[in-house]
Structures are given as structure tokens and as C-alpha cells.
Scaffold this motif. Structure first.
Motif, mmCIF file in Angstrom:
data_model
loop_
_atom_site.group_PDB
_atom_site.id
_atom_site.type_symbol
_atom_site.label_atom_id
_atom_site.label_comp_id
_atom_site.label_asym_id
_atom_site.label_seq_id
_atom_site.Cartn_x
_atom_site.Cartn_y
_atom_site.Cartn_z
ATOM 1 N N LEU A 281 0.820 -1.217 0.000
ATOM 2 C CA LEU A 281 0.000 0.000 0.000
ATOM 3 C C LEU A 281 0.858 1.274 0.000
ATOM 4 C CD1 LEU A 281 -2.685 1.405 -0.104
ATOM 5 C CD2 LEU A 281 -2.850 1.188 2.387
ATOM 6 N N PRO A 282 1.807 1.409 0.951
ATOM 7 C CA PRO A 282 2.630 2.630 0.876
ATOM 8 C C PRO A 282 3.413 2.742 -0.420
ATOM 9 C CG PRO A 282 3.470 1.112 2.567
ATOM 10 C CD PRO A 282 2.123 0.605 2.148
ATOM 11 N N LEU A 283 3.840 1.615 -0.949
ATOM 12 C CA LEU A 283 4.545 1.664 -2.243
ATOM 13 C C LEU A 283 3.623 2.203 -3.331
ATOM 14 C CD1 LEU A 283 6.456 -1.742 -2.129
ATOM 15 C CD2 LEU A 283 7.541 0.475 -2.510
ATOM 16 N N ALA A 284 2.386 1.704 -3.337
ATOM 17 C CA ALA A 284 1.437 2.154 -4.369
ATOM 18 C C ALA A 284 1.141 3.640 -4.222
ATOM 19 C CB ALA A 284 0.146 1.342 -4.276
ATOM 20 N N GLN A 285 1.033 4.098 -2.973
ATOM 21 C CA GLN A 285 0.721 5.512 -2.744
ATOM 22 C C GLN A 285 1.850 6.413 -3.239
ATOM 23 O OE1 GLN A 285 -0.074 4.883 1.457
ATOM 24 N NE2 GLN A 285 -2.219 5.491 1.185
ATOM 25 N N ILE A 286 3.053 6.055 -2.886
ATOM 26 C CA ILE A 286 4.188 6.888 -3.320
ATOM 27 C C ILE A 286 4.422 6.741 -4.822
ATOM 28 C CG2 ILE A 286 6.706 7.110 -3.152
ATOM 29 C CD1 ILE A 286 6.456 6.823 -0.153
ATOM 30 N N ARG A 287 4.244 5.523 -5.305
ATOM 31 C CA ARG A 287 4.506 5.262 -6.731
ATOM 32 C C ARG A 287 3.572 6.065 -7.630
ATOM 33 N NH1 ARG A 287 4.518 -0.306 -6.471
ATOM 34 N NH2 ARG A 287 2.383 -0.292 -7.226
ATOM 35 N N GLN A 288 2.356 6.255 -7.157
ATOM 36 C CA GLN A 288 1.409 7.038 -7.969
ATOM 37 C C GLN A 288 1.962 8.443 -8.226
ATOM 38 O OE1 GLN A 288 -2.591 7.595 -6.267
ATOM 39 N NE2 GLN A 288 -3.339 7.060 -8.295
ATOM 40 N N ILE A 289 2.571 9.004 -7.205
ATOM 41 C CA ILE A 289 3.156 10.345 -7.368
ATOM 42 C C ILE A 289 4.438 10.284 -8.194
ATOM 43 C CG2 ILE A 289 3.998 12.411 -6.163
ATOM 44 C CD1 ILE A 289 0.995 11.803 -5.778
ATOM 45 N N GLU A 290 5.258 9.262 -7.940
ATOM 46 C CA GLU A 290 6.502 9.127 -8.730
ATOM 47 C C GLU A 290 6.157 9.057 -10.223
ATOM 48 O OE1 GLU A 290 9.255 9.284 -6.966
ATOM 49 O OE2 GLU A 290 9.316 7.838 -5.319
ATOM 50 N N HIS A 291 5.102 8.325 -10.517
ATOM 51 C CA HIS A 291 4.690 8.207 -11.918
ATOM 52 C C HIS A 291 4.317 9.576 -12.487
ATOM 53 C CE1 HIS A 291 2.441 7.230 -15.514
ATOM 54 N NE2 HIS A 291 1.454 7.957 -15.030
ATOM 55 N N GLN A 292 3.590 10.331 -11.696
ATOM 56 C CA GLN A 292 3.165 11.646 -12.188
ATOM 57 C C GLN A 292 4.358 12.586 -12.328
ATOM 58 O OE1 GLN A 292 -0.068 12.370 -9.445
ATOM 59 N NE2 GLN A 292 -1.538 11.444 -10.836
#
Lengths: 241, 390
Positions: free
Chosen positions: B67-78
């Protein structure tokens, strides 16, 4: 968006960084690199790949002869009837894309409030309508000949590759209306020749009525060319004085 | 100026937002912006892409962190989207390739000059000379295929001459894996360099794999296939410098610190005020990520993040022409090869590499063919009959 060429901080040429360029041009002297190989390779590999290449694809066979009979149009004769279908499909793709080019050009015209070219919204809209009508003429013709107007033939595919750069220029927010007219001039120049060729092909298979319709389209394309050429020239000449 | 790494918690993750319009910003000017602005964009796109790939890999092995990976990754992607979209559409794929190789050369050289660990520095210099030769090959392709001058992109910061010939870069896999050197005990710069260069090379490989098939010309397609295989070797080389005994969380902390370090370096040196604003915003966001990962680390590993991270970051990565250093390396190390994990002389390559090379070269060598006899000339080869003086 730019309106016309201006001077600024262009950094691409060697004169903008003489010190660094001086160092760059001493690279061979300092490094004494070895330059190897046969420059003929560049062409030889092209020759080899041309010999080995598969074609882009094919023209689909006519879907039905019934439609041909109904239309009153003769079945295309000759040893290579698919050539005509391919060229009709090419022009259909081009006119469809051309309509979209004019859609983008009209947006650019309105967004920039261009007053340098002498073009009017009415004229641009009228050309756009002609391009769309030409697309429908070609769709009807392909269908009447028993072809599939939705198929992408090899020439239709290639014309998309050829015009990709024009699409990029006209749709780039940074380009001026004048820049776009230059792209449209390229488009209209080739369009004129293509309609002339289609009329010749139609005459060659004895479809005189069709040839006349293509000649009518050619007349309209010649008008487009004259207008675009005039607008572009006026815009550039006015900007330079 | 120094950056105390955990002092500023940056923008909290729940306040990190982008709109679609922000993700598609106005591009830089290919003509007017400084080449180093584009170099920073190319590098940071790679850094963000590495963040995504690393975090996805971790998620496959760790259910707690998903979950924390997905949350941060969403921003990294953007963040990656916004940065990558700064490249304007008037860059042809081949012109962007020139920019990628310039990035590889200038960034790798800047790291190699400051790298405190000699083995890592040697690895950087080894890769540097290979990317240097790739630039020469692609410049020849740009000239001979499109009639364009690679220096329109390079802006005279980077030399266009043959380096270690690309045809000898091809090695058996056993000669590409390096010793893990960027370990817990290493100098912070070593860890930051190893992660940054892995990110850059990985994105270069991705890029060539995506655009290679877009070319119509047979030799261009072959050249991209050939050089992409070397970029894959480079990813293998650099990622094997990383410490495989580190936990996922240790590696995640280092990744976030590496992003902070690189955005901070970009923000310090950016000449375009609008792009500088973007780097500063990204820096704030990455500090937010780092703070969050540091919290997760404290909670899960029951350790102080400063056992993994330095208290303050090293000086920023310098963005300036490394011409003199590259020339020195070229003169000294052009004949260097690799055997196993070590760097050796030209006659000491492994039989496995020689056999591999003989096999892949059996139908010809695109990198030789594309640049046969090529000498850089301002204005392209075609200007040679009426030379354009500097």
C-alpha cells in the motif's frame, strides 16, 4: 505561440559558443582517433534490405461485384485493377486527414487572430468542406467499384507516414498561423498532382463521368493551392518588411 | 550550501497533487534552452522511472509494503510524466537519442571525477567511454540519415569523435556483472552515484527499445538493436555495484534519498526559471516521500534511518562540460576491456566474450557501418566542400 521570427538566445549553432566550439573542433587533433570502415556500407545495407523486404501489405479483394453492377460503373479491367483502388484509398485517407488538418488550422487561425495572411474564416471553412466532400466522393467511388472504403491500403498507409510531419506542425501550440500555412502549402501541392493522376486513371479505364468528377475536385484543389500560396507569401513578405 | 536530509519533511504525501494539465507542461525550447536543462530532464526522467520499477519489484515480494509503495509510486509516476513531457515534439527520436547520450557522457563523467571508490570510479569511466562512442555513431546516423548536425543538440559541450569502438562493447554476461561495492559502509556519494547511473542507463535502454522500431531505415533499426543491447549490459554492470544484502527498506530509503539529492542538484544549477520551479517542487515532494519512508523504516526495522543515510547530502552533482576529463580518460583507457568483475587489457578478454561477439557480429556490425569514415563537421558532412569555420 509565435507570430513571426524573432531574435533570441538560440544556442544551436557554433557561433553562439565560440570557445567551446574551438575546443570541440580540436578533438580529432588531441585524441587522434581511428576512423575505420567502408562508407559504402551505408548504401549497401539499404540495397540488401530492399532486396529482402516484404511489402507493406496488400489491397483487399473487392468485397462484392453486386455493388459494382448496381452502381452502373464498369468492373475495373486491366491487369492491375488494384492499383486504382489503392490510389483511391490513398486519396480518401489523405482527404480525411486533410479535413482534420483544416480543423486544426481553423483553430489556430481563430486562436491567433491572424491578420497577416489575408485569410478569412469563411474561406478556411469552405476549403475544409471541400476536403470533406472529396473524401465522401472517394468513399462512394470505392464502394461503387466493389471495394471496401474502410480498408487501409498500402498507399493509404504511406500517405499517413508522409503527412505525419504536417500534422505535428499544425497541431503544435508553439507554431504560428504562418508556420501552419507553410505545412498546408506542402499538403495542397501534392494534393493537386494526386487528383490529376486519379482523373487520368479514371479516363484510362473509360470512366469518363468519374474522371470529370475528379477534374472538378482538381479545380477546387487548385483554388485551395492558390489561396494557401497567396496567404503564406503575403504573411511572410509582410513580416519581413 | 548543504541539505540536511531529514530535517525538512517536504510536502506531505496527501498534499501532493497534479492535474492532467500540469502533467503536460509547456516543453522546453530545443533551440533556445541550454543543453544542460535537457540533460537534467533526461536524467530525472530516468531517475523517476527507476523509482517506479524498483518499487514495483519490491511490491511483488512484500505484501506489507504494497500500500505505501502504491501511494508513493502514484506520485513518482506523475513526476516522471511531468518531466518527460518537457521534451518538445520538434525533437526527432534520433535527436532525443543524441540528448540521451550527451546526458550519459556528462553525468557519468561528473560522477567519475568525484567518485571516492576507485572500483566504482573505474566502472563509471569504463561505461563513459562506451557511451561516448555511441554518441559518435548516432551523430553519424543523424547526419547521414536525416542530414542534421548533432551539435544543434550538443551545443558544443560534448565532443563527437570515436571512443572505444562500439563493436568491442559486446560481452558475454559473465563479463558484465561487477562486484557489489556500494555497500552500507560506502561513502554516501558512492551509493548515490551507483543508484543514479543505474537509473540513467535503464531509461536509456528503455528509450532505445521503444523508439528503435520506429525507424524505417534498416541500418538505423540495426544500430538501435545493437546499442540497446549494450545499454542493457550497462544496467547489469551498474546495478551489480549495488549491495544485494540490503533490505528492501534500506534500498527504498536510499532510492528516495537519491531522488532528493538529484532534484536538489538540478534546482541549484537550473538556468531556466520555470524549470527551476519544477525542480524545487519535485524536491519538496521527494522530501515528503523520504520522510514517509523514513517513518516506515523506523517502525518496521526499528532502526534510525541515519544508519542508512548520511545526515547531510554531498555537494550537488555538477552540471558542466566534462570535455577535458573525458579526453583524459579516452587517452588512458580506450583499450580497456572487462573480464569477469575486473577491468583488463585488450588481449585479456574471456573466450566466452570473444565467442559471443563473433556470433552477434556474424552478419556485420551496424555501428561500424553507420560511421565508416565519419568525421564530425559543423553543418554536417555535406558542409565539408565549403567548410563552416568556427
Amino acid at each position: 505561440m509565435r507570430t513571426q521570427a524573432r531574435t533570441g538566445t538560440n544556442r544551436t549553432g557554433i557561433l553562439t559558443s565560440p570557445d567551446e566550439t574551438e575546443k570541440m573542433l580540436t578533438a580529432e587533433e588531441e585524441l587522434q582517433p581511428e576512423f575505420t570502415g567502408d562508407p559504402a556500407d551505408f548504401a549497401d545495407i539499404k540495397v540488401q534490405s530492399i532486396a529482402e523486404a516484404d511489402p507493406l501489405g496488400s489491397v483487399p479483394p473487392p468485397a462484392t461485384v453486386k455493388g459494382t453492377l448496381k452502381s452502373g460503373m464498369k468492373k475495373i479491367t486491366g491487369s492491375n485493377p488494384q492499383v486504382f483502388i489503392d490510389k483511391l484509398a490513398e486519396r480518401a485517407a489523405y482527404e480525411r486527414g486533410g479535413t482534420r488538418l483544416y480543423d486544426a488550422l481553423i483553430v489556430k487561425f481563430q486562436a491567433t487572430g491572424d491578420s497577416t495572411s489575408g485569410a478569412t474564416l469563411e474561406e478556411l471553412t469552405s476549403i475544409r468542406a471541400d476536403e470533406l466532400a472529396h473524401y465522401h466522393l472517394l468513399v462512394d467511388t470505392i464502394r461503387a467499384l466493389g471495394g471496401d472504403p474502410t480498408a487501409q491500403t498500402p498507399s493509404a498507409d504511406l500517405v499517413g507516414v508522409e503527412t505525419a510531419g504536417l500534422m505535428q506542425v499544425v497541431n503544435d501550440p508553439r507554431t504560428s498561423f504562418q508556420d501552419c500555412l507553410n505545412a498546408m502549402l506542402v499538403a495542397e501541392l501534392t494534393d493537386v498532382d494526386a487528383w490529376n493522376l486519379l482523373a487520368t486513371l479514371a479516363e484510362g479505364i473509360g470512366e469518363d463521368d468519374l474522371a470529370q468528377r475528379f477534374r472538378d475536385a482538381l479545380l477546387q484543389e487548385n483554388k485551395h493551392l492558390q489561396l494557401v500560396r497567396m496567404w503564406y507569401s503575403k504573411s511572410v513578405v509582410d513580416a519581413s518588411t | 550550501m548543504t541539505l540536511t536530509i531529514l530535517e525538512d519533511r517536504g510536502t506531505p504525501l496527501d498534499r501532493q497533487y497534479f492535474t492532467w494539465r500540469e502533467l503536460s507542461p509547456k516543453p522546453i525550447s530545443k533551440l533556445d534552452d541550454d543543453a544542460f536543462t535537457r540533460i537534467r530532464i533526461v536524467l530525472m526522467n530516468g531517475v523517476e522511472h527507476e523509482a517506479l520499477r524498483f518499487q514495483h519489484a519490491v511490491a511483488r515480494f512484500n505484501s506489507e509494503l504494497r500500500l505505501p509503495l502504491a501511494q508513493i509510486r502514484q506520485i513518482e509516476h506523475q513526476q516522471e510524466t511531468l518531466i518527460n513531457w518537457l521534451i518538445g515534439p520538434d525533437h526527432s527520436p534520433l535527436e532525443t537519442t543524441i540528448a540521451y547520450e550527451q546526458t550519459a557522457i556528462e553525468v557519468t563523467a561528473a560522477m567519475a571525477r568525484r567518485e571516492p571508490d576507485e572500483y566504482v570510479a573505474q566502472s563509471l569511466r569504463f561505461g563513459l567511454l562506451e557511451d561516448f562512442d555511441h554518441l559518435y555513431r548516432y551523430a553519424a546516423l543523424l547526419d547521414r540519415l536525416e542530414g542534421k548536425d548533432a551539435n544543434n543538440i550538443l551545443q558544443s559541450y560534448t565532443d563527437i569523435v570515436p571512443g572505444r569502438p562500439t563493436h568491442v562493447h559486446h560481452r558475454h554476461a559473465i563479463d558484465n556483472v561487477r562486484r557489489p561495492t556500494a555497500t552500507r559502509a560506502s561513502h554516501p556519494l558512492t551509493k548515490l552515484h551507483a543508484l543514479t547511473i543505474t537509473a540513467g542507463e535503464q531509461q536509456t535502454h528503455n528509450y532505445y527499445m521503444n523508439i528503435g522500431p520506429l525507424f524505417a531505415d534498416a541500418l538505423a533499426r540495426q544500430l538501435y538493436a545493437e546499442i540497446a543491447s549494450i545499454e542493457e549490459q550497462h544496467v547489469t554492470q551498474y546495478e551489480s555495484l549495488l549491495d544485494p544484502t540490503q533490505t528492501f527498506l534500506e534500498q527504498w530509503l536510499l532510492h528516495e534519498a537519491m531522488e532528493v539529492y538529484n532534484y536538489w542538484s538540478c534546482a541549484q544549477q537550473e538556468s531556466n526559471p520555470r524549470i527551476k520551479g519544477i525542480w524545487e517542487r519535485m524536491l519538496d515532494y521527494e522530501q515528503g516521500h523520504l520522510a514517509l519512508v523514513a517513518d516506515i523504516f523506523k517502525e518496521n526495522a526499528k532502526k534510525d534511518p541515519l544508519e542508512v543515510l548520511p545526515e547531510t547530502l554531498p555537494d550537488p552533482l555538477p552540471y558542466a562540460s566534462q570535455r577535458e576529463f573525458v579526453r583524459e580518460v579516452l587517452i588512458e583507457e580506450i583499450d580497456m576491456r572487462s573480464r569477469g568483475t575486473e577491468y583488463v587489457g585488450p588481449d585479456e578478454e574471456s573466450d566466452a566474450t570473444l565467442a559471443y561477439r563473433e556470433h552477434v557480429h556474424a552478419d556485420g556490425v551496424p555501428s561500424d557501418s553507420v560511421a565508416a569514415g565519419y568525421r564530425y563537421q559543423p553543418g554536417t558532412e555535406l558542409a565539408r566542400t565549403s567548410p563552416i569555420a568556427a
